[in-house]
Scaffold this motif. Structure first.
Motif, PDB file in Angstrom:
ATOM      1  N   SER A 100      54.311  45.189  41.245  1.00 28.10           N
ATOM      2  CA  SER A 100      54.220  44.901  42.675  1.00 28.10           C
ATOM      3  C   SER A 100      53.868  46.146  43.484  1.00 28.10           C
ATOM      4  N   LYS A 101      54.135  47.304  42.927  1.00 25.94           N
ATOM      5  CA  LYS A 101      53.837  48.561  43.620  1.00 25.94           C
ATOM      6  C   LYS A 101      52.493  49.150  43.191  1.00 25.94           C
ATOM      7  N   MET A 102      51.817  48.491  42.262  1.00 21.02           N
ATOM      8  CA  MET A 102      50.545  48.983  41.744  1.00 21.02           C
ATOM      9  C   MET A 102      49.373  48.263  42.414  1.00 21.02           C
ATOM     10  N   LYS A 103      48.295  49.002  42.625  1.00 18.90           N
ATOM     11  CA  LYS A 103      47.071  48.397  43.122  1.00 18.90           C
ATOM     12  C   LYS A 103      46.208  47.935  41.949  1.00 18.90           C
ATOM     13  N   VAL A 104      45.121  47.268  42.271  1.00 24.65           N
ATOM     14  CA  VAL A 104      44.217  46.736  41.244  1.00 24.65           C
ATOM     15  C   VAL A 104      42.853  47.383  41.424  1.00 24.65           C
ATOM     16  N   PHE A 105      42.454  48.196  40.464  1.00 28.77           N
ATOM     17  CA  PHE A 105      41.226  48.978  40.595  1.00 28.77           C
ATOM     18  C   PHE A 105      40.084  48.374  39.780  1.00 28.77           C
ATOM     19  N   GLN A 162      45.643  44.714  35.984  1.00 30.11           N
ATOM     20  CA  GLN A 162      46.425  45.957  35.966  1.00 30.11           C
ATOM     21  C   GLN A 162      46.680  46.433  34.537  1.00 30.11           C
ATOM     22  N   MET A 163      46.667  45.502  33.600  1.00 32.12           N
ATOM     23  CA  MET A 163      46.962  45.813  32.201  1.00 32.12           C
ATOM     24  C   MET A 163      45.707  46.206  31.426  1.00 32.12           C
ATOM     25  N   ALA A 164      44.593  45.577  31.746  1.00 28.77           N
ATOM     26  CA  ALA A 164      43.357  45.810  30.986  1.00 28.77           C
ATOM     27  C   ALA A 164      42.178  46.018  31.931  1.00 28.77           C
ATOM     28  N   PRO A 165      42.213  47.062  32.775  1.00 25.52           N
ATOM     29  CA  PRO A 165      41.150  47.262  33.765  1.00 25.52           C
ATOM     30  C   PRO A 165      39.775  47.519  33.164  1.00 25.52           C
ATOM     31  N   LEU A 166      39.708  48.036  31.952  1.00 29.62           N
ATOM     32  CA  LEU A 166      38.412  48.295  31.330  1.00 29.62           C
ATOM     33  C   LEU A 166      37.787  47.011  30.793  1.00 29.62           C
ATOM     34  N   GLN A 167      38.607  46.024  30.468  1.00 26.99           N
ATOM     35  CA  GLN A 167      38.105  44.753  29.953  1.00 26.99           C
ATOM     36  C   GLN A 167      37.760  43.772  31.076  1.00 26.99           C
ATOM     37  N   VAL A 168      38.471  43.863  32.192  1.00 29.72           N
ATOM     38  CA  VAL A 168      38.265  42.935  33.304  1.00 29.72           C
ATOM     39  C   VAL A 168      37.102  43.422  34.166  1.00 29.72           C
ATOM     40  N   LYS A 169      36.019  42.665  34.178  1.00 27.80           N
ATOM     41  CA  LYS A 169      34.831  43.024  34.947  1.00 27.80           C
ATOM     42  C   LYS A 169      34.951  42.633  36.413  1.00 27.80           C
ATOM     43  N   GLY A 170      35.837  41.681  36.696  1.00 20.10           N
ATOM     44  CA  GLY A 170      36.030  41.254  38.068  1.00 20.10           C
ATOM     45  C   GLY A 170      37.128  40.213  38.139  1.00 20.10           C
ATOM     46  N   ILE A 171      37.821  40.174  39.288  1.00 22.17           N
ATOM     47  CA  ILE A 171      38.908  39.218  39.488  1.00 22.17           C
ATOM     48  C   ILE A 171      38.664  38.480  40.792  1.00 22.17           C
ATOM     49  N   HIS A 172      38.646  37.149  40.724  1.00 21.46           N
ATOM     50  CA  HIS A 172      38.452  36.308  41.910  1.00 21.46           C
ATOM     51  C   HIS A 172      39.697  35.446  42.096  1.00 21.46           C
ATOM     52  N   LEU A 173      40.226  35.453  43.324  1.00 16.94           N
ATOM     53  CA  LEU A 173      41.466  34.728  43.609  1.00 16.94           C
ATOM     54  C   LEU A 173      41.276  33.803  44.800  1.00 16.94           C
ATOM     55  N   ASN A 174      42.047  32.726  44.830  1.00 18.67           N
ATOM     56  CA  ASN A 174      42.098  31.889  46.022  1.00 18.67           C
ATOM     57  C   ASN A 174      43.503  31.878  46.622  1.00 18.67           C
ATOM     58  N   MET A 175      44.308  32.847  46.200  1.00 16.66           N
ATOM     59  CA  MET A 175      45.605  33.122  46.838  1.00 16.66           C
ATOM     60  C   MET A 175      45.932  34.570  46.534  1.00 16.66           C
ATOM     61  N   CYS A 176      46.433  35.286  47.531  1.00 17.56           N
ATOM     62  CA  CYS A 176      46.675  36.717  47.352  1.00 17.56           C
ATOM     63  C   CYS A 176      48.146  37.025  47.589  1.00 17.56           C
ATOM     64  N   PHE A 177      48.812  37.595  46.587  1.00 15.29           N
ATOM     65  CA  PHE A 177      50.200  38.022  46.727  1.00 15.29           C
ATOM     66  C   PHE A 177      50.214  39.409  47.376  1.00 15.29           C
ATOM     67  N   ASN A 213      44.749  55.772  40.230  1.00 13.44           N
ATOM     68  CA  ASN A 213      43.684  54.870  39.802  1.00 13.44           C
ATOM     69  C   ASN A 213      43.766  54.541  38.324  1.00 13.44           C
ATOM     70  N   ASN A 214      44.301  55.461  37.532  1.00 16.92           N
ATOM     71  CA  ASN A 214      44.384  55.255  36.092  1.00 16.92           C
ATOM     72  C   ASN A 214      45.681  54.567  35.674  1.00 16.92           C
ATOM     73  N   GLU A 215      46.607  54.380  36.620  1.00 14.23           N
ATOM     74  CA  GLU A 215      47.875  53.758  36.288  1.00 14.23           C
ATOM     75  C   GLU A 215      47.649  52.298  35.896  1.00 14.23           C
ATOM     76  N   LYS A 216      48.243  51.898  34.798  1.00 19.33           N
ATOM     77  CA  LYS A 216      48.103  50.517  34.381  1.00 19.33           C
ATOM     78  C   LYS A 216      49.373  50.041  33.705  1.00 19.33           C
ATOM     79  N   LEU A 217      49.514  48.708  33.616  1.00 15.93           N
ATOM     80  CA  LEU A 217      50.670  48.122  32.949  1.00 15.93           C
ATOM     81  C   LEU A 217      50.551  48.341  31.446  1.00 15.93           C
ATOM     82  N   GLU A 218      51.669  48.622  30.839  1.00 13.03           N
ATOM     83  CA  GLU A 218      51.676  48.911  29.409  1.00 13.03           C
ATOM     84  C   GLU A 218      51.628  47.628  28.589  1.00 13.03           C
TER      85      GLU A 218
END
Length: 457
Positions: A390-395, A238-253, A24-29
């Protein structure tokens, strides 16, 4: 030895907790990078934010018209409609409008109705529009929303949805959320400078946008995107999970859990309950062979752009009519694949020619078609699913609008493999790939719905 059993149980629970928490704490550097020409200067980069204005000239328009007038057309096959690509009989009608009626100067005024800016980040001049509410109501917290486009679109895709998000009351809407919207041009697209180095992928773009939002003074913000914008937004989360309050998408990879996705697609038609498929999922996914046929029919451009983008880019950058045919064909079949059966590709069903040609002109006047196509090579050239992200989830809290004519349908059960905190999933009643451009009201309503589900928003 009951105490040994208790100790072993506590130890095992601790290991499981550590593994889960570590994931859960893994993030992009976040790294320092330089995408400008040559080596990075020893002097500090200018971090000023400068106003920018889209401009044109008589010479620019004259050059365009001269090139249009020299176009050679290949007659289409009889009754081929859009099955072979853009039908040249209809292309002539589009080009005639472009040459004789389309008013680029007027469209430039429309482009400039929102405030434009540029700022240097990692050696590149980054272009963005930043639209604030004209009259924020008392008692409402204005939320920063970063909206990112894809290919072959541009920041212009968001022009119709922006007023619905920043000034809903003036448009007869009673939304609970008020936004200020930031729409950048991906580096290499439109008015953002193209990278001068190899390797500029979605993660590199995400890092630049994290720095952009920080430079604008936002400690927290929301994300929205489709196409490449969806992947870039995912990487930002994935890079800034503490700054991102929410993510909304209309296409999912779907680039994690690929094997389980394949198994569910293989068996889901007969055992939908086992894989969490809804009735609407079955309608959009099966027969499965239609997906394979669709991928084969519609993905040729992707293979070219992921391998040799500069070759086709050279041709498109020198021929405005070729550029229009190449891009507008996507606005036909990606809006609804059944439009290939129509003589006009169904282009006027969701768009006006003025809107479509304005997007074309953004690519034309900036000479950005080749750099925009390179983004495919940088992201796909080494293979699919091989990158760390691609192997990381988004928390972070996530929402997904599933439009029925999207390129590939993503069931909620698949989306949860990437987004464990998915708190809003909507089967949209209509619409395709270019959601904000096609159905701004539906998308705005779903963004509002999603934000409303986030606790502590």
């Amino acid at each position: 030895m009951w105490w040994l059993q208790i100790f072993a149980g506590l130890f095992l629970a601790g290991v499981i907790y550590w593994v889960i928490n570590r994931k859960n704490n893994e993030k992009l550097e976040m790294k320092d990078a330089w995408w400008g020409p040559g080596s990075k200067s020893s002097t500090r980069e200018d971090e000023s934010i400068r106003p920018f204005k889209v401009e044109t000239s008589e010479e620019e328009i004259k050059d365009l018209h001269q090139r249009i007038d020299l176009t050679r057309y290949t007659p289409p096959l009889e009754d081929s409609r859009f099955h072979y690509g853009f039908n040249s009989n209809y292309l002539k009608k589009v080009v005639s409008y472009w040459r004789n009626q389309f008013d680029w100067k007027k469209q430039v005024e429309i482009l400039n109705k929102y405030p434009h800016f540029k700022t240097k980040i990692e050696g590149l001049d980054i272009h963005f529009i930043h639209v604030k509410p004209p009259k924020p109501p008392a008692g409402h917290k204005v939320k920063p929303l970063l909206m990112i486009h894809g290919w072959p679109g541009s920041f212009y895709e968001f022009y119709k949805i922006i007023p619905l998000l920043t000034d809903p009351e003036s448009h007869g809407l009673s939304y609970n959320q008020i936004f200020e919207v930031i729409c950048p041009s991906i580096p290499g697209y439109g008015f953002s400078e193209a990278p001068h180095k190899q390797g500029f992928d979605s993660v590199a773009a995400a890092q630049i946008y994290c720095k952009l939002m920080k430079r604008l003074g936002f400690q927290e913000f929301f994300l929205q995107g489709g196409d490449w914008g969806s992947l870039i937004c995912t990487n930002i989360a994935q890079m800034a999970p503490l700054q991102v309050k929410g993510i909304h998408l209309n296409m999912c990879f779907i680039d994690s859990g690929t094997f389980s996705v394949f198994v569910s697609l293989l068996l889901g038609r007969w055992f939908p309950w086992l894989f969490g498929f809804q009735e609407r999922d079955l309608q959009l996914l099966y027969p499965a062979k239609k997906i394979l046929h669709y991928i084969f029919r519609e993905s040729g451009y992707m293979h070219i752009q992921a391998t040799k983008p500069d070759t086709v880019g050279c041709a498109l950058n020198n021929c405005p009519v070729g550029l229009a045919a190449y891009i507008l064909e996507k606005f036909s079949t990606w809006t609804n694949s059944e439009y290939r059966y129509l003589e006009d590709g169904g282009l006027d069903k969701k768009f006006t020619l003025d809107d479509l040609l304005t997007n074309i002109m953004i690519y034309w006047v900036t000479g950005s078609i080749a750099p925009s196509q390179r983004f495919y090579k940088e992201n796909l050239g080494q293979g699919v699913g091989v990158q760390k992200h691609s192997k990381m989830k988004v928390f972070v809290p996530a929402g997904l609008s599933a439009f029925p004519y999207e390129l590939l349908h993503c069931p909620e059960t698949w989306a949860r493999k990437k987004f464990p905190y998915l708190c809003s999933y909507t089967h949209m009643s209509r619409g395709g790939h270019f959601a904000a451009f096609e159905e701004p009201l539906l998308l705005a309503e779903d963004i509002q719905k999603f934000i409303g589900t986030i606790k502590g928003k």
